[in-house]
Design a protein around this motif. Structure first.
Motif: not given
Length: 260
Positions: A20-24, A35-37, A191-200, A242-245
């Protein structure tokens, strides 16, 4: 001492964080949030197809996610009105998937697990598949790194250098489809797209180079996984949300330390 199921959950989450880090980061650079959504929401249709035909959830989800990713890439190439088109595809894919899954009786009771993830139920086989898929995606991104980076930052420069941006878009589409399939058990399709976008997004303001941003995004995703699982264990909250929060909390803190 932590139970085996919790250790497996941590390892599964870290496997997803590694991708998720590099791809995000590429999703943020290319402004591909919708696109991710669209790709992630199509995963629910993949789940319905997998259960109906009794095939692997991962295989069915990846097949449908890849089909959606390729469809969206084709629309981008035709220069359609992307905000509207991606919005239509994203929410339509989710609705169609939910309708389809309602015809699969064995899936109704587990619907929340597919929407929000059930990382605490990850088994050894799931863990092996997640890490094998993560290694494959990371190898693909490392192989195409310079081409992907050039095409993401400036398509005209990429074409001048002999790089076809359409090919690199397809590479990202493939990687994104694999991540969606791997993440369905961890954070769920919503929540997959959030895991991509929020950390990036959190890493962007703290980084001075693309490579540093990828590293920071991966670290933030890993911290979100561990922090979210800790909160889930001690506060009895759902693990995926909880992970996304936790990732959102890190993002808010990061805004106070943005580089000038």
């Amino acid at each position: 001492m932590l139970d085996d199921f919790f250790i497996r959950a941590v390892l599964a989450g870290l496997g997803i964080a590694a991708v998720a880090g590099p791809l995000g980061s590429f999703v943020v650079w290319r402004r591909m949030a919708y696109f991710g959504d669209a790709t992630a929401h199509a995963a629910i249709l993949g789940v319905a197809i997998s259960l109906a035909f009794q095939v692997s959830i991962y295989a069915g989800t990846m097949l449908v996610a890849l089909a959606m990713a390729l469809a969206v890439s084709a629309l981008v190439a035709r220069e359609q009105a992307m905000d509207t088109m991606l919005g239509v595809l994203s929410h339509s894919a989710l609705a169609i998937g939910l309708v389809a899954i309602s015809f699969v009786p064995q899936a109704r009771s587990d619907l929340s697990a597919y929407l929000f993830g059930d990382i605490l139920a990850v088994g050894r086989g799931d863990l092996a598949l997640i890490w094998a898929g993560a290694a494959g995606v990371l190898a693909l991104l490392a192989w195409r790194w310079q081409r992907l980076l050039t095409a993401s930052l400036n398509e005209e420069l990429a074409m001048a250098a002999g790089i076809d941006p359409r090919v690199e878009r397809l590479v990202l589409s493939l990687a994104l489809a694999v991540l969606v399939a791997l993440s369905i058990r961890v954070v769920g399709s919503l929540l997959i797209s959030a895991m991509l976008i929020v950390p990036a997004a959190a890493a962007r303001g703290l980084s001075r180079s693309p490579e540093r941003m990828v590293g920071n995004a991966t670290l933030i995703a890993a911290l979100a996984v561990m922090g979210g699982l800790w909160a889930s264990l001690h506060l009895d909250t759902p693990a995926g949300p909880s992970i996304i929060t936790a990732a959102a909390a890190i993002f808010m803190v990061s805004q106070a330390f943005r580089r000038a």
